[in-house]
Write an enzyme that holds these catalytic residues in place. Structure first.
Site, short mmCIF file in Angstrom:
data_model
loop_
_atom_site.label_atom_id
_atom_site.label_comp_id
_atom_site.label_asym_id
_atom_site.label_seq_id
_atom_site.Cartn_x
_atom_site.Cartn_y
_atom_site.Cartn_z
N PRO A 81 0.79 -1.24 0.00
CA PRO A 81 0.00 0.00 0.00
C PRO A 81 0.82 1.29 0.00
CG PRO A 81 0.03 -0.95 2.21
CD PRO A 81 0.74 -1.93 1.31
N ASP A 91 2.62 -5.07 -13.77
CA ASP A 91 3.39 -6.25 -13.38
C ASP A 91 4.87 -5.95 -13.60
OD1 ASP A 91 4.68 -8.69 -13.19
OD2 ASP A 91 3.13 -9.78 -14.31
N VAL A 92 5.62 -5.93 -12.51
CA VAL A 92 7.04 -5.55 -12.59
C VAL A 92 7.87 -6.60 -13.35
CG1 VAL A 92 9.11 -5.07 -11.18
CG2 VAL A 92 6.93 -4.11 -10.52
N LYS A 102 13.72 -8.17 -1.74
CA LYS A 102 13.30 -9.17 -0.76
C LYS A 102 13.37 -10.57 -1.35
CE LYS A 102 8.89 -9.59 0.69
NZ LYS A 102 7.87 -9.07 1.64
N ALA A 158 4.00 1.96 2.11
CA ALA A 158 4.79 2.36 3.28
C ALA A 158 6.27 2.58 2.94
CB ALA A 158 4.65 1.31 4.39
N TRP A 159 6.84 1.70 2.12
CA TRP A 159 8.23 1.92 1.71
C TRP A 159 8.34 3.22 0.92
CZ3 TRP A 159 12.13 -2.40 0.15
CH2 TRP A 159 12.26 -3.32 1.21
N1 SAM Z 1 6.61 -2.54 0.59
C1 SAM Z 1 5.15 -2.41 0.63
C2 SAM Z 1 4.80 -1.37 1.65
O1 SAM Z 1 5.67 -1.06 2.47
O2 SAM Z 1 3.68 -0.86 1.64
C3 SAM Z 1 4.51 -3.77 0.93
C4 SAM Z 1 4.69 -4.74 -0.22
S1 SAM Z 1 3.78 -6.24 -0.08
C5 SAM Z 1 4.75 -7.15 1.04
C6 SAM Z 1 4.12 -7.05 -1.63
C7 SAM Z 1 3.49 -6.39 -2.85
O3 SAM Z 1 4.03 -6.99 -4.03
C8 SAM Z 1 1.97 -6.58 -2.94
O4 SAM Z 1 1.36 -5.31 -2.91
C9 SAM Z 1 1.78 -7.25 -4.31
O5 SAM Z 1 0.64 -6.79 -5.01
C10 SAM Z 1 3.04 -6.86 -5.03
N2 SAM Z 1 3.39 -7.70 -6.19
C11 SAM Z 1 3.42 -9.06 -6.24
N3 SAM Z 1 3.75 -9.47 -7.48
C12 SAM Z 1 3.93 -8.34 -8.23
C13 SAM Z 1 4.29 -8.11 -9.59
N4 SAM Z 1 4.53 -9.13 -10.43
N5 SAM Z 1 4.36 -6.85 -10.02
C14 SAM Z 1 4.11 -5.81 -9.17
N6 SAM Z 1 3.80 -5.97 -7.88
C15 SAM Z 1 3.69 -7.21 -7.41
#
Ligand code: SAM
Length: 191
Positions: free
Chosen positions: A33, A79-80, A144, A35-36
């Site tokens: 959401p 999608d990254v 990560k 935070a980073w």
């Molecule tokens: N760092 C974030 C924060 O501090 O608010 C929390 C991140 S959360 C642990 C992981 C995020 O990775 C999720 O919001 C998910 O939708 C995203 N995610 C997973 N696969 C992804 C992809 N292929 N492309 C972009 N985002 C992706």
């Protein structure tokens, strides 16, 4: 006032390793959401809060939607791991370049530890393609990982293009026992 407790992991890593400073351009992958991104906006002065310091830039990218955040540009529905996203990111960056790529991305865990690990490693490997298109020489990548058998494959790829690669485990991650981060510094583009 952070959107998620994960903020404390980045604060801890940055306090120790100093990867963010005013004026830098940051791409935050898997950023919802946000935070980073909040931490990054503060530390690179992306909202111009400190008029004495250079103003940085923060772009957050995620599959999900974000609420707006002052000082950040968000790319949602993205999608990254997809090369068309890499082009969209590049187009929106000042001068098409970033100094730091952050990734707290994680797939929806299926619960089979080895499979989840492998999926996350392949997501991290796609960050190397993103780095090749946007990361400035000398730049930093923080990503990560859930530890497992393929971690060394990722580490070996990082070592080929970054001068300094470390494994870091913030105290704030202690409970998630398999979670670690690779911090790769001093990017040198592949020839
Ligand atoms: N760092 C974030 C924060 O501090 O608010 C929390 C991140 S959360 C642990 C992981 C995020 O990775 C999720 O919001 C998910 O939708 C995203 N995610 C997973 N696969 C992804 C992809 N292929 N492309 C972009 N985002 C992706």
């Amino acid at each position: 006032h952070y959107r998620c407790r994960s903020a404390f992991k980045l604060l801890e890593i940055d306090d120790k390793y100093r990867i963010l400073r005013p004026g830098l351009c940051v791409v935050d992958c898997g950023a919802a959401p946000g935070a980073w991104s909040q931490v990054a906006v503060q530390r690179v002065n992306a909202a111009g809060t400190n008029p004495e310091c250079p103003v940085g830039f923060v772009m957050g990218v995620d599959l999900l939607h974000f609420s707006p955040l002052e000082g950040a540009v968000f790319l949602s529905n993205a999608d990254v791991t997809d090369s068309s996203t890499h082009m969209k990111i590049k187009d929106r960056l000042p001068a098409g370049k970033a100094d730091v790529i952050l990734s707290d991305m994680a797939p929806n865990a299926c619960g089979i530890r080895d499979l989840d690990h492998q999926r996350l490693v392949s997501m991290c490997l796609s960050l190397l393609d993103l780095a090749q298109s946007i990361l400035s020489p000398g730049g930093t990548l923080l990503c990560k990982l859930w530890d497992g058998g393929k971690s060394s494959v990722l580490r070996n790829r990082l070592v080929q293009v970054f001068q300094d690669v470390k494994t870091v485990k913030p105290q704030a991650s202690r409970k998630e026992s398999a979670e670690t981060y690779f911090l790769a510094k001093s990017y040198q583009k592949e020839h």
